[in-house]
Scaffold this motif. Sequence first.
Motif, PDB file in Angstrom:
ATOM      1  N   SER A 126       0.825  -1.209   0.000  1.00  0.00           N
ATOM      2  CA  SER A 126       0.000   0.000   0.000  1.00  0.00           C
ATOM      3  C   SER A 126       0.859   1.259   0.000  1.00  0.00           C
ATOM      4  O   SER A 126       0.391   2.331  -0.386  1.00  0.00           O
ATOM      5  N   LEU A 127       2.118   1.113   0.414  1.00  0.00           N
ATOM      6  CA  LEU A 127       3.040   2.243   0.401  1.00  0.00           C
ATOM      7  C   LEU A 127       3.719   2.370  -0.956  1.00  0.00           C
ATOM      8  O   LEU A 127       3.688   3.411  -1.589  1.00  0.00           O
ATOM      9  N   SER A 128       4.316   1.237  -1.396  1.00  0.00           N
ATOM     10  CA  SER A 128       5.008   1.250  -2.683  1.00  0.00           C
ATOM     11  C   SER A 128       5.520  -0.146  -3.012  1.00  0.00           C
ATOM     12  O   SER A 128       5.962  -0.880  -2.119  1.00  0.00           O
ATOM     13  N   TRP A 129       5.488  -0.504  -4.305  1.00  0.00           N
ATOM     14  CA  TRP A 129       6.072  -1.774  -4.737  1.00  0.00           C
ATOM     15  C   TRP A 129       7.587  -1.754  -4.516  1.00  0.00           C
ATOM     16  O   TRP A 129       8.195  -2.793  -4.255  1.00  0.00           O
ATOM     17  N   THR A 130       8.189  -0.586  -4.622  1.00  0.00           N
ATOM     18  CA  THR A 130       9.630  -0.490  -4.407  1.00  0.00           C
ATOM     19  C   THR A 130      10.006  -0.927  -2.998  1.00  0.00           C
ATOM     20  O   THR A 130      10.995  -1.652  -2.794  1.00  0.00           O
ATOM     21  N   PHE A 131       9.200  -0.528  -2.010  1.00  0.00           N
ATOM     22  CA  PHE A 131       9.454  -0.940  -0.630  1.00  0.00           C
ATOM     23  C   PHE A 131       9.329  -2.454  -0.467  1.00  0.00           C
ATOM     24  O   PHE A 131      10.040  -3.066   0.328  1.00  0.00           O
ATOM     25  N   VAL A 132       8.412  -3.052  -1.218  1.00  0.00           N
ATOM     26  CA  VAL A 132       8.235  -4.511  -1.163  1.00  0.00           C
ATOM     27  C   VAL A 132       9.522  -5.204  -1.592  1.00  0.00           C
ATOM     28  O   VAL A 132      10.034  -6.108  -0.911  1.00  0.00           O
ATOM     29  N   TYR A 133      10.077  -4.775  -2.726  1.00  0.00           N
ATOM     30  CA  TYR A 133      11.283  -5.424  -3.245  1.00  0.00           C
ATOM     31  C   TYR A 133      12.508  -5.104  -2.389  1.00  0.00           C
ATOM     32  O   TYR A 133      13.392  -5.953  -2.232  1.00  0.00           O
ATOM     33  N   ILE A 134      12.567  -3.905  -1.824  1.00  0.00           N
ATOM     34  CA  ILE A 134      13.671  -3.574  -0.928  1.00  0.00           C
ATOM     35  C   ILE A 134      13.614  -4.441   0.335  1.00  0.00           C
ATOM     36  O   ILE A 134      14.644  -4.913   0.830  1.00  0.00           O
ATOM     37  N   SER A 135      12.394  -4.687   0.835  1.00  0.00           N
ATOM     38  CA  SER A 135      12.224  -5.564   2.001  1.00  0.00           C
ATOM     39  C   SER A 135      12.674  -6.980   1.684  1.00  0.00           C
ATOM     40  O   SER A 135      13.365  -7.626   2.482  1.00  0.00           O
ATOM     41  N   CYS A 136      12.286  -7.466   0.509  1.00  0.00           N
ATOM     42  CA  CYS A 136      12.708  -8.814   0.082  1.00  0.00           C
ATOM     43  C   CYS A 136      14.221  -8.884  -0.058  1.00  0.00           C
ATOM     44  O   CYS A 136      14.855  -9.878   0.335  1.00  0.00           O
ATOM     45  N   LEU A 137      14.812  -7.816  -0.605  1.00  0.00           N
ATOM     46  CA  LEU A 137      16.264  -7.776  -0.774  1.00  0.00           C
ATOM     47  C   LEU A 137      16.964  -7.824   0.578  1.00  0.00           C
ATOM     48  O   LEU A 137      17.951  -8.556   0.762  1.00  0.00           O
ATOM     49  N   GLY A 138      16.446  -7.075   1.555  1.00  0.00           N
ATOM     50  CA  GLY A 138      17.056  -7.053   2.878  1.00  0.00           C
ATOM     51  C   GLY A 138      17.006  -8.399   3.578  1.00  0.00           C
ATOM     52  O   GLY A 138      18.019  -8.863   4.124  1.00  0.00           O
ATOM     53  N   THR A 139      15.844  -9.043   3.561  1.00  0.00           N
ATOM     54  CA  THR A 139      15.717 -10.341   4.231  1.00  0.00           C
ATOM     55  C   THR A 139      16.551 -11.412   3.534  1.00  0.00           C
ATOM     56  O   THR A 139      17.131 -12.285   4.185  1.00  0.00           O
ATOM     57  N   THR A 140      16.636 -11.337   2.199  1.00  0.00           N
ATOM     58  CA  THR A 140      17.445 -12.309   1.459  1.00  0.00           C
ATOM     59  C   THR A 140      18.926 -12.107   1.740  1.00  0.00           C
ATOM     60  O   THR A 140      19.692 -13.079   1.816  1.00  0.00           O
ATOM     61  N   CYS A 141      19.348 -10.859   1.914  1.00  0.00           N
ATOM     62  CA  CYS A 141      20.744 -10.577   2.281  1.00  0.00           C
ATOM     63  C   CYS A 141      21.088 -11.202   3.631  1.00  0.00           C
ATOM     64  O   CYS A 141      22.168 -11.784   3.802  1.00  0.00           O
ATOM     65  N   ILE A 142      20.171 -11.106   4.572  1.00  0.00           N
ATOM     66  CA  ILE A 142      20.392 -11.702   5.894  1.00  0.00           C
ATOM     67  C   ILE A 142      20.507 -13.221   5.776  1.00  0.00           C
ATOM     68  O   ILE A 142      21.395 -13.849   6.375  1.00  0.00           O
ATOM     69  N   ALA A 143      19.609 -13.824   4.972  1.00  0.00           N
ATOM     70  CA  ALA A 143      19.664 -15.274   4.762  1.00  0.00           C
ATOM     71  C   ALA A 143      20.982 -15.681   4.119  1.00  0.00           C
ATOM     72  O   ALA A 143      21.603 -16.679   4.523  1.00  0.00           O
ATOM     73  N   ALA A 144      21.433 -14.912   3.120  1.00  0.00           N
ATOM     74  CA  ALA A 144      22.694 -15.229   2.436  1.00  0.00           C
ATOM     75  C   ALA A 144      23.877 -15.137   3.397  1.00  0.00           C
ATOM     76  O   ALA A 144      24.815 -15.938   3.324  1.00  0.00           O
ATOM     77  N   LEU A 145      23.838 -14.172   4.301  1.00  0.00           N
ATOM     78  CA  LEU A 145      24.913 -14.030   5.281  1.00  0.00           C
ATOM     79  C   LEU A 145      24.994 -15.258   6.184  1.00  0.00           C
ATOM     80  O   LEU A 145      26.095 -15.782   6.435  1.00  0.00           O
ATOM     81  N   PHE A 146      23.842 -15.723   6.671  1.00  0.00           N
ATOM     82  CA  PHE A 146      23.835 -16.904   7.542  1.00  0.00           C
ATOM     83  C   PHE A 146      24.320 -18.144   6.789  1.00  0.00           C
ATOM     84  O   PHE A 146      25.059 -18.966   7.344  1.00  0.00           O
ATOM     85  N   VAL A 147      23.921 -18.276   5.530  1.00  0.00           N
ATOM     86  CA  VAL A 147      24.378 -19.422   4.733  1.00  0.00           C
ATOM     87  C   VAL A 147      25.888 -19.338   4.511  1.00  0.00           C
ATOM     88  O   VAL A 147      26.596 -20.350   4.594  1.00  0.00           O
ATOM     89  N   PHE A 148      26.391 -18.145   4.250  1.00  0.00           N
ATOM     90  CA  PHE A 148      27.827 -17.958   4.030  1.00  0.00           C
ATOM     91  C   PHE A 148      28.638 -18.374   5.259  1.00  0.00           C
ATOM     92  O   PHE A 148      29.743 -18.914   5.135  1.00  0.00           O
ATOM     93  N   LEU A 149      28.083 -18.131   6.430  1.00  0.00           N
ATOM     94  CA  LEU A 149      28.784 -18.450   7.677  1.00  0.00           C
ATOM     95  C   LEU A 149      28.632 -19.913   8.096  1.00  0.00           C
ATOM     96  O   LEU A 149      29.269 -20.352   9.052  1.00  0.00           O
ATOM     97  N   MET A 150      27.789 -20.662   7.383  1.00  0.00           N
ATOM     98  CA  MET A 150      27.592 -22.079   7.705  1.00  0.00           C
ATOM     99  C   MET A 150      28.854 -22.893   7.441  1.00  0.00           C
ATOM    100  O   MET A 150      29.662 -22.554   6.577  1.00  0.00           O
ATOM    101  N   HIS A 151      28.966 -23.984   8.171  1.00  0.00           N
ATOM    102  CA  HIS A 151      30.054 -24.944   7.916  1.00  0.00           C
ATOM    103  C   HIS A 151      29.457 -26.169   7.242  1.00  0.00           C
ATOM    104  O   HIS A 151      28.452 -26.711   7.689  1.00  0.00           O
ATOM    105  N   GLU A 152      30.083 -26.588   6.150  1.00  0.00           N
ATOM    106  CA  GLU A 152      29.645 -27.809   5.462  1.00  0.00           C
ATOM    107  C   GLU A 152      30.807 -28.782   5.402  1.00  0.00           C
ATOM    108  O   GLU A 152      31.885 -28.452   4.893  1.00  0.00           O
ATOM    109  N   GLU A 153      30.582 -29.973   5.924  1.00  0.00           N
ATOM    110  CA  GLU A 153      31.610 -31.003   5.927  1.00  0.00           C
ATOM    111  C   GLU A 153      31.599 -31.704   4.577  1.00  0.00           C
ATOM    112  O   GLU A 153      30.664 -32.434   4.256  1.00  0.00           O
ATOM    113  N   ARG A 154      32.631 -31.476   3.770  1.00  0.00           N
ATOM    114  CA  ARG A 154      32.678 -32.050   2.422  1.00  0.00           C
ATOM    115  C   ARG A 154      33.397 -33.398   2.389  1.00  0.00           C
ATOM    116  O   ARG A 154      33.175 -34.199   1.501  1.00  0.00           O
TER     117      ARG A 154
END
Length: 337
Positions: free
Chosen positions: A119-147
């Motif tokens: 209701s505010l703006s579609w731009t805010f919707v995509y910026i919100s999605c970008l922010g939450t996805t950045c947080i998810a990517a950070l946590f994945v980057f910090l994960m340890h995977e035993e190869r």
Amino acid sequence: AQIGVLQSVLFFSSFALELPTGILGDSVGRKWSVFLGLVCMMIHYAGMATLSSFPAFLVLFFILGTGFAFISGANKSILYDSLKECGREADYLKVNSRVNTISAVALGGAMILGGYIRSLSWTFVYISCLGTTCIAALFVFLMHEERDSQHPDPAGHEKSQLSSTLVELKQFFSSDLGVKLLWLFVAFGLFEAISTPFFIMNQKLLSHFKLTTAQVGMAFAGIQVLSGISYLASTKINAVLSYQKIAFITLISSGLLVMSTYAGNLYLSLLVVCYMAIVPEIFYIITETHVQHQIPSRARASIMSSLSFIQTFFIALSYIMIGKLMDIFGEVTAMSL
């Protein structure tokens, strides 16, 4: 028409890259596959917030589909192997059920919050999605995977990890177990080709009963909540019944209930929609667990991507068929057929 084209590009990219990204995930690491998928999603959201031309949207939706393909198969594979590394692979169904429940509840909350932000703006919707996805990517980057546990043989100096994964995948599907699971993938794909379009396209079926858009939305919101909670029942069901019994009961009951929509009763149709939103989800998570327990770690993401590939193929065919039947026979008769 342009929305349909964008959805087609999204579907095609995700479908076409499902197997290649699964193989890549087994070769370079599931963590990096999920991370690359999140990066693709970040690019999509950033582009949607800043660009406005249709050609740019075509590229952005292709990138989004690529991101979905990178994540599919790899996310559940890293979850299973992480539990296996801790000696807790038997808890996979319980943990995965909780993950899916949390995801469903989060999705419901995001839908409500997204409506307000929209209701505010579609731009805010995509910026919100970008922010939450950045947080998810950070946590994945910090994960340890035993190869090492996934590739116990040195990748050697004779062949790459990619070729090793391809050989492992070919050997698996050439084995008796691989052939049996491939038939299971086909059978499950056919079931998903009925249950998924039935649930999605029942929005149109409920409109046939003269319900308003708001009433249909409320009905499906409630069903979504029930579907999320239902994941928690999968552990108890799996402990009481064998996989064969679960599959038999699910397939027979679903088929009979879907045909019952031909009666054209609103309350019966709502009951069937609820059933088809809950039971197939339980069946899916139990089937996924059944498969995870039997496949080798070195090709886990590739094999799970094969399941997703077959599912997507049959679901796409089903959408086309149901759409044609609706044009010929109408909503009620088509959904019953």
